[in-house]
Design a protein around this motif. Sequence first.
Motif, short mmCIF file in Angstrom:
data_model
loop_
_atom_site.label_atom_id
_atom_site.label_comp_id
_atom_site.label_asym_id
_atom_site.label_seq_id
_atom_site.Cartn_x
_atom_site.Cartn_y
_atom_site.Cartn_z
N VAL A 171 0.94 -1.09 0.08
CA VAL A 171 0.01 0.00 0.07
C VAL A 171 0.79 1.31 0.02
O VAL A 171 0.50 2.17 -0.70
N TRP A 203 2.32 1.79 -3.48
CA TRP A 203 1.22 2.22 -4.38
C TRP A 203 0.92 3.82 -4.15
O TRP A 203 0.95 4.25 -5.29
N MET A 204 0.97 4.11 -3.03
CA MET A 204 0.45 5.37 -2.64
C MET A 204 1.69 6.54 -3.13
O MET A 204 1.65 7.38 -3.84
N ARG A 217 1.52 6.52 -6.82
CA ARG A 217 0.54 7.32 -7.41
C ARG A 217 0.90 8.87 -7.26
O ARG A 217 0.35 9.74 -8.07
N HIS A 218 1.71 9.19 -6.24
CA HIS A 218 1.76 10.58 -5.99
C HIS A 218 2.98 11.09 -6.67
O HIS A 218 3.25 12.30 -6.83
N THR A 242 -0.95 2.41 -12.54
CA THR A 242 -0.34 3.48 -12.19
C THR A 242 1.02 3.62 -12.97
O THR A 242 1.33 4.65 -13.54
N ARG A 294 7.44 19.01 -9.55
CA ARG A 294 5.98 19.11 -8.88
C ARG A 294 6.20 18.89 -7.47
O ARG A 294 6.89 17.84 -6.96
N PRO A 295 5.38 19.59 -6.58
CA PRO A 295 5.47 19.59 -5.15
C PRO A 295 4.85 18.19 -4.85
O PRO A 295 3.78 17.96 -5.58
N PHE A 341 3.47 15.88 -1.25
CA PHE A 341 3.36 15.85 0.17
C PHE A 341 4.16 14.75 0.87
O PHE A 341 3.90 13.66 0.49
N LEU A 366 5.02 19.87 2.52
CA LEU A 366 5.06 20.17 1.02
C LEU A 366 6.07 20.75 0.37
O LEU A 366 6.52 21.51 0.61
N THR A 367 6.69 19.87 -0.34
CA THR A 367 7.82 20.45 -1.07
C THR A 367 8.27 19.83 -2.26
O THR A 367 7.71 18.77 -2.96
N PRO A 368 8.90 20.37 -3.43
CA PRO A 368 9.23 19.76 -4.63
C PRO A 368 9.70 18.20 -4.61
O PRO A 368 10.52 18.14 -3.55
N VAL A 401 2.12 11.07 0.72
CA VAL A 401 0.82 11.03 1.43
C VAL A 401 -0.14 11.93 0.55
O VAL A 401 0.12 13.00 0.05
#
Lengths: 277, 183
Positions: free
Chosen positions: A58, A61-62, A65-66, A155, A229-230, A232, A259-261, A277
């Motif tokens: 998981v 996976w996340m 995705r991000h 993804t 791209r930023p 989290f 939150l950062t690049p 996240v």
Amino acid sequence: MAFHWLPDDNLAGPSFIDRARLAPDDDDFDFDFPVRDDFAPAVLPQAVAEETSLQRLVRHWMNERHAPDILPGQEALLGSMLDHVRKQVSTVAVLLGSVVGRILAGGVGWTLGVSDDVQLLRADPDSSEDEHFRIMLVQTEVERVKFVIRSYIRTRLHKIEKYARYISATPAMHERLSKAELEHAQRYARLVEYHFDQCVLQSLPPEQRSLEDNMAFMPPMVPEPDRLRPVFAHALEKCPPVHLPDGSPMEMEKGQISLTPYYVVEQLLARGEVELV
Amino acid sequence: MALPPSLRANITPAELELIASEQLVEIIPLVAMERTAFISGAYGPLRPPTKCKIPIWMATNLKLKKKCHIVPPDWLNVEFLQERLARETSEPDFSELPFRFSEVAKVLLDVAPDDIPNPDKVRSLLKDIREARQAKSREGLAKLDHSELRLPNLCAMEINEIRPFFVRAMSVLTQLVREPRQG
């Protein structure tokens, strides 16, 4: 029925139900799963929770995705999860066999030619309702895990197709992909180039046919992952300092969310010190 | 077969719910079940009326068939949430809450309102907390720059909610800083 999935060692041992019943107390009874050791032992529920392989999946996976970039593929993890799913499916088959067996008991023949397991289970006087529940729950979980696996692969597929031409031109990307993924990326890139060529490019003057022009003030013709791209990032442990775009160092404490690049936390992510996240 | 476009930009709340449902919750079973091996671990045995810890998805499954009572986690009650709401409205910082509290609360309130004392009050408190926190994250946007923004105690669902706007805003700021060097 999926009996042919049953591996030999599973058939040889005592049946699923018997093992559950004969298991000493409630502590983890050994189910002979290949990835058994990632389970947090039930004896020490208070101990620091080990990440199970499902939780790891998981998390990856996340992350996938991000992250704007393609992350290294988790082939070993995927393989072990798929093994697990297969085992569970065969467990269900055995349990189902017992239910069906009981219904058919007294009937003429039960000639699936499966194993003594089913015979044993058929003799089991257990209430079938209990088994129905376990079958239903095991199947539900298998579907949930399958969803995560599929979404993870899709993804990656999306990113591979989006950056296919960049991937086939950049050897550094190759090691992050599995063999099948890399093959797909190269084939897809060739296909797209052939298509462009057939449709438009071959009717243009030769100097305008290139697919790799870099014009000023225009986006590049070969799309690359946008590492600026930023994202989290959530620190899973105390991280070594990283440099922020404005030059100042950042040290993430455990549990901190920033939150950062993407390129700032890229290394931390590769080492598993942060998750997205 | 690649990921559908609607899922490319962000995680959906349903997916967050799926992840949150892997967390364990305590139940009082009404049916007996042997210990069973699942992919995420072995759970059980269920022996009514002994409490047992199982994943939330399993608990909702059993609950919908009226085979268990769910014991709400210790933060899902009127007292705790009231105290958090008071803090949320009086202090400038986000107060500490479980990372996936809104998903878990939603699932449990949906399937087991009869196991949670005073569910309507809990619902309205959760809504107030959400609004108070939302206002704060909007204020936080003023602090956004091109390099980093710290978001202590922000929860999964809130991050997901602000993600599209914050990510875009930060990308624009990054471009504004970068452009002169390139030119």
